[in-house]
Scaffold this motif. Structure first.
Motif, PDB file in Angstrom:
ATOM      1  N   CYS A  30     -15.054  -3.484 -15.095  1.00  4.68           N
ATOM      2  CA  CYS A  30     -13.669  -3.385 -15.541  1.00  4.68           C
ATOM      3  C   CYS A  30     -13.323  -1.915 -15.800  1.00  4.68           C
ATOM      4  CB  CYS A  30     -13.502  -4.194 -16.829  1.00  4.68           C
ATOM      5  SG  CYS A  30     -11.794  -4.562 -17.264  1.00  4.68           S
ATOM      6  N   ASN A  31     -12.041  -1.610 -15.831  1.00  5.05           N
ATOM      7  CA  ASN A  31     -11.596  -0.258 -16.161  1.00  5.05           C
ATOM      8  C   ASN A  31     -12.250   0.214 -17.461  1.00  5.05           C
ATOM      9  OD1 ASN A  31      -9.513   1.515 -17.779  1.00  5.05           O
ATOM     10  ND2 ASN A  31      -9.025   1.794 -15.630  1.00  5.05           N
ATOM     11  N   LYS A  32     -12.656   1.466 -17.501  1.00  2.60           N
ATOM     12  CA  LYS A  32     -13.427   1.960 -18.646  1.00  2.60           C
ATOM     13  C   LYS A  32     -12.648   1.941 -19.955  1.00  2.60           C
ATOM     14  CE  LYS A  32     -12.448   6.872 -17.730  1.00  2.60           C
ATOM     15  NZ  LYS A  32     -13.059   8.200 -17.484  1.00  2.60           N
ATOM     16  N   TYR A  33     -11.324   1.828 -19.861  1.00  5.13           N
ATOM     17  CA  TYR A  33     -10.507   1.739 -21.068  1.00  5.13           C
ATOM     18  C   TYR A  33     -10.098   0.292 -21.359  1.00  5.13           C
ATOM     19  CZ  TYR A  33     -10.249   6.792 -20.568  1.00  5.13           C
ATOM     20  OH  TYR A  33     -10.576   8.125 -20.453  1.00  5.13           O
ATOM     21  N   SER A  34     -10.818  -0.638 -20.775  1.00  2.00           N
ATOM     22  CA  SER A  34     -10.519  -2.054 -20.963  1.00  2.00           C
ATOM     23  C   SER A  34     -11.701  -2.776 -21.583  1.00  2.00           C
ATOM     24  CB  SER A  34     -10.180  -2.711 -19.617  1.00  2.00           C
ATOM     25  OG  SER A  34      -9.071  -2.083 -19.009  1.00  2.00           O
ATOM     26  N   ASN A  35     -11.380  -3.780 -22.389  1.00  3.04           N
ATOM     27  CA  ASN A  35     -12.406  -4.633 -22.991  1.00  3.04           C
ATOM     28  C   ASN A  35     -11.894  -6.068 -22.933  1.00  3.04           C
ATOM     29  OD1 ASN A  35     -14.568  -5.699 -24.445  1.00  3.04           O
ATOM     30  ND2 ASN A  35     -13.601  -5.256 -26.422  1.00  3.04           N
ATOM     31  N   VAL A  36     -12.273  -6.783 -21.874  1.00  2.85           N
ATOM     32  CA  VAL A  36     -11.826  -8.161 -21.671  1.00  2.85           C
ATOM     33  C   VAL A  36     -12.982  -9.088 -22.005  1.00  2.85           C
ATOM     34  CG1 VAL A  36     -10.882  -9.818 -20.033  1.00  2.85           C
ATOM     35  CG2 VAL A  36     -10.256  -7.394 -19.854  1.00  2.85           C
ATOM     36  N   LYS A  37     -12.807  -9.932 -23.001  1.00  5.57           N
ATOM     37  CA  LYS A  37     -13.915 -10.761 -23.497  1.00  5.57           C
ATOM     38  C   LYS A  37     -14.126 -12.038 -22.675  1.00  5.57           C
ATOM     39  CE  LYS A  37     -13.694  -9.142 -28.292  1.00  5.57           C
ATOM     40  NZ  LYS A  37     -13.483  -9.526 -29.719  1.00  5.57           N
ATOM     41  N   HIS A  38     -13.040 -12.734 -22.319  1.00  2.00           N
ATOM     42  CA  HIS A  38     -13.170 -14.016 -21.621  1.00  2.00           C
ATOM     43  C   HIS A  38     -12.196 -14.059 -20.445  1.00  2.00           C
ATOM     44  CE1 HIS A  38     -15.588 -15.521 -24.954  1.00  2.00           C
ATOM     45  NE2 HIS A  38     -14.644 -15.109 -25.788  1.00  2.00           N
ATOM     46  N   THR A 139     -10.171  -3.460 -11.824  1.00  6.27           N
ATOM     47  CA  THR A 139     -10.847  -2.174 -12.042  1.00  6.27           C
ATOM     48  C   THR A 139      -9.898  -1.026 -12.371  1.00  6.27           C
ATOM     49  OG1 THR A 139     -10.762  -1.629  -9.671  1.00  6.27           O
ATOM     50  CG2 THR A 139     -12.694  -2.834 -10.464  1.00  6.27           C
ATOM     51  N   ASP A 140      -8.652  -1.099 -11.903  1.00  6.71           N
ATOM     52  CA  ASP A 140      -7.752   0.047 -12.012  1.00  6.71           C
ATOM     53  C   ASP A 140      -6.610  -0.141 -13.011  1.00  6.71           C
ATOM     54  OD1 ASP A 140      -9.374   0.941 -10.027  1.00  6.71           O
ATOM     55  OD2 ASP A 140      -7.839   1.084  -8.479  1.00  6.71           O
ATOM     56  N   VAL A 141      -6.652  -1.222 -13.750  1.00 10.44           N
ATOM     57  CA  VAL A 141      -5.610  -1.486 -14.751  1.00 10.44           C
ATOM     58  C   VAL A 141      -6.201  -1.284 -16.142  1.00 10.44           C
ATOM     59  CG1 VAL A 141      -4.082  -3.230 -15.747  1.00 10.44           C
ATOM     60  CG2 VAL A 141      -4.370  -3.093 -13.266  1.00 10.44           C
ATOM     61  N   ILE A 142      -5.463  -0.571 -16.984  1.00  7.18           N
ATOM     62  CA  ILE A 142      -5.902  -0.327 -18.358  1.00  7.18           C
ATOM     63  C   ILE A 142      -5.471  -1.521 -19.209  1.00  7.18           C
ATOM     64  CG2 ILE A 142      -5.783   1.228 -20.341  1.00  7.18           C
ATOM     65  CD1 ILE A 142      -4.972   3.452 -18.384  1.00  7.18           C
ATOM     66  N   TRP A 143      -6.357  -2.505 -19.324  1.00  5.98           N
ATOM     67  CA  TRP A 143      -6.030  -3.728 -20.060  1.00  5.98           C
ATOM     68  C   TRP A 143      -6.171  -3.544 -21.568  1.00  5.98           C
ATOM     69  CZ3 TRP A 143      -3.562  -7.336 -17.557  1.00  5.98           C
ATOM     70  CH2 TRP A 143      -3.750  -7.489 -16.182  1.00  5.98           C
ATOM     71  N   ASP A 144      -6.895  -2.508 -21.992  1.00 11.97           N
ATOM     72  CA  ASP A 144      -7.164  -2.299 -23.414  1.00 11.97           C
ATOM     73  C   ASP A 144      -7.989  -3.491 -23.919  1.00 11.97           C
ATOM     74  OD1 ASP A 144      -7.167  -0.932 -25.770  1.00 11.97           O
ATOM     75  OD2 ASP A 144      -5.081  -1.313 -26.269  1.00 11.97           O
ATOM     76  N   ASP A 145      -7.693  -4.007 -25.087  1.00 15.91           N
ATOM     77  CA  ASP A 145      -8.468  -5.119 -25.646  1.00 15.91           C
ATOM     78  C   ASP A 145      -7.780  -6.449 -25.344  1.00 15.91           C
ATOM     79  OD1 ASP A 145     -10.586  -3.655 -26.844  1.00 15.91           O
ATOM     80  OD2 ASP A 145      -9.228  -3.057 -28.466  1.00 15.91           O
ATOM     81  N   VAL A 164     -12.316 -13.413  -6.198  1.00 18.29           N
ATOM     82  CA  VAL A 164     -12.225 -13.609  -7.649  1.00 18.29           C
ATOM     83  C   VAL A 164     -13.531 -14.187  -8.185  1.00 18.29           C
ATOM     84  CG1 VAL A 164     -11.052 -14.847  -9.503  1.00 18.29           C
ATOM     85  CG2 VAL A 164      -9.713 -13.880  -7.619  1.00 18.29           C
ATOM     86  N   PHE A 165     -14.068 -15.195  -7.516  1.00 18.17           N
ATOM     87  CA  PHE A 165     -15.295 -15.855  -7.967  1.00 18.17           C
ATOM     88  C   PHE A 165     -16.471 -14.886  -7.983  1.00 18.17           C
ATOM     89  CE2 PHE A 165     -12.871 -19.483  -7.977  1.00 18.17           C
ATOM     90  CZ  PHE A 165     -13.568 -20.676  -8.075  1.00 18.17           C
ATOM     91  N   GLN A 166     -16.519 -13.988  -7.008  1.00 16.91           N
ATOM     92  CA  GLN A 166     -17.661 -13.083  -6.891  1.00 16.91           C
ATOM     93  C   GLN A 166     -17.499 -11.785  -7.677  1.00 16.91           C
ATOM     94  OE1 GLN A 166     -18.043 -12.623  -2.598  1.00 16.91           O
ATOM     95  NE2 GLN A 166     -19.748 -14.062  -2.549  1.00 16.91           N
ATOM     96  N   SER A 167     -16.267 -11.332  -7.851  1.00 20.88           N
ATOM     97  CA  SER A 167     -16.045  -9.984  -8.382  1.00 20.88           C
ATOM     98  C   SER A 167     -15.658  -9.943  -9.849  1.00 20.88           C
ATOM     99  CB  SER A 167     -14.960  -9.270  -7.560  1.00 20.88           C
ATOM    100  OG  SER A 167     -15.317  -9.204  -6.200  1.00 20.88           O
ATOM    101  N   LEU A 168     -15.102 -11.037 -10.369  1.00 21.74           N
ATOM    102  CA  LEU A 168     -14.696 -11.070 -11.768  1.00 21.74           C
ATOM    103  C   LEU A 168     -15.665 -11.926 -12.570  1.00 21.74           C
ATOM    104  CD1 LEU A 168     -12.104  -9.959 -10.438  1.00 21.74           C
ATOM    105  CD2 LEU A 168     -10.790 -11.325 -12.076  1.00 21.74           C
ATOM    106  N   PRO A 169     -15.935 -11.561 -13.822  1.00 22.29           N
ATOM    107  CA  PRO A 169     -16.900 -12.303 -14.643  1.00 22.29           C
ATOM    108  C   PRO A 169     -16.276 -13.572 -15.235  1.00 22.29           C
ATOM    109  CG  PRO A 169     -16.015 -10.479 -15.901  1.00 22.29           C
ATOM    110  CD  PRO A 169     -15.428 -10.353 -14.519  1.00 22.29           C
ATOM    111  N   LEU A 170     -16.038 -14.556 -14.384  1.00 29.02           N
ATOM    112  CA  LEU A 170     -15.391 -15.786 -14.836  1.00 29.02           C
ATOM    113  C   LEU A 170     -16.280 -16.563 -15.804  1.00 29.02           C
ATOM    114  CD1 LEU A 170     -13.840 -17.179 -11.519  1.00 29.02           C
ATOM    115  CD2 LEU A 170     -12.645 -16.021 -13.375  1.00 29.02           C
TER     116      LEU A 170
END
Length: 275
Positions: A30-38, A139-145, A164-170
């Motif tokens: 994920c973007n280094k300024y992002s923290n996506v939990k679920h 990867t390129d979006v600043i989602w923040d928390d 989506v299934f392979q690249s994102l941590p679903l």
């Protein structure tokens, strides 16, 4: 390396020593300024069953519970999430990435329609290009928390769902269906794909389950008798919700006011996700 023509993408039963053997290596950072939990994917085997509606309502209800919420509209050639939330095209950015627009109540949204001059501009791209855009939304979006991110995945089992299934941590997927005989086969395809990719199926949401007569209040099964119980039992899945054909929901979506939804059709589904 395994012969790609013979590959089933089921690494659990494969003895070949190939790069895809380690599933984690395929997950994009994920973007280094992002923290996506679920991350929760919303899928369907066919179009027109209300997948974007379910995605939107889940996000709204999750947000109401006080959780920071976001949506990736991965249905690039048929994006509808911005319209449902009343968010207009236009995305700001910095050298570190794109800043996702937010809905009136703070749900972060990224969709190709927000990057176009007009929401009616067609996206005439081939599969690999579309798949690349979906990766960039991660990867390129600043989602923040973000505590809960919902991904509106296009129907079928092609390039974009696979990306989506392979690249994102679903953490899991929710399958959206409608009450028709054909649905049994369609749901099974989605379940089998999730199994191949080792992604849990959280449950099924049946949309357009019935229509209530405005005069006599009789429940009319417009698309025939529901078979969702049989399907859920066959695959050992939970039925998370049954949503009727509700003109008020259509009105809210068309006017970009989905955050004003008052019905609680998906409360159990949200509780299953955030428990």
């Amino acid at each position: 390396m395994a012969n790609t023509e013979e590959c089933t993408h089921d690494c659990s039963t494969c003895g070949a020593n190939c790069p895809s053997k380690n599933k984690e290596s395929m997950i994009e950072a994920c973007n280094k300024y992002s923290n996506v939990k679920h991350v929760i994917g919303i899928v369907s085997g066919k179009g027109g069953v209300g997948k974007s509606l379910v995605t939107s309502m889940l996000a709204v209800l999750t947000n109401r519970l006080g959780h920071s919420t976001a949506i990736i509209d991965a249905d690039v050639t048929g994006p509808s999430i911005p319209r449902i939330f009343g968010v207009r095209p236009g995305v700001d950015g910095t050298d570190d990435g794109l800043i996702p627009p937010q809905s009136e109540n703070g749900i972060k949204i990224m969709s190709v329609n927000l990057l176009l001059d007009s929401e009616t501009t067609p996206v005439v791209w081939r599969g690999p290009v579309i798949a690349g855009v979906i990766k960039q939304f991660w990867t390129d979006v600043i989602w923040d928390d973000v505590e809960y991110m919902y991904v509106d995945i296009p129907p079928g089992t092609g390039d974009v769902p696979l990306t989506v299934f392979q690249s994102l941590p679903l953490d899991g997927i929710i399958i959206v269906t409608s009450p028709q005989e054909l649905v049994s086969m369609i749901v099974e395809k989605a379940v089998n794909m999730a199994s191949l990719m080792n992604i849990p199926v959280l449950g099924i949401v049946e949309n357009m389950s019935w229509l209530e007569c405005p005069d006599c209040k009789k429940r009319i099964e417009l698309f025939g008798k529901s078979h969702v119980e049989e399907i859920a039992k066959e695959h050992n899945l939970k039925i998370l919700a049954k949503i009727p054909i509700d003109p008020e929901l259509a009105k809210l979506c068309d006017s970009g006011k989905i955050e004003g939804v008052g019905v609680n059709y998906l409360d159990d589904a949200v509780n299953e996700i955030v428990k």
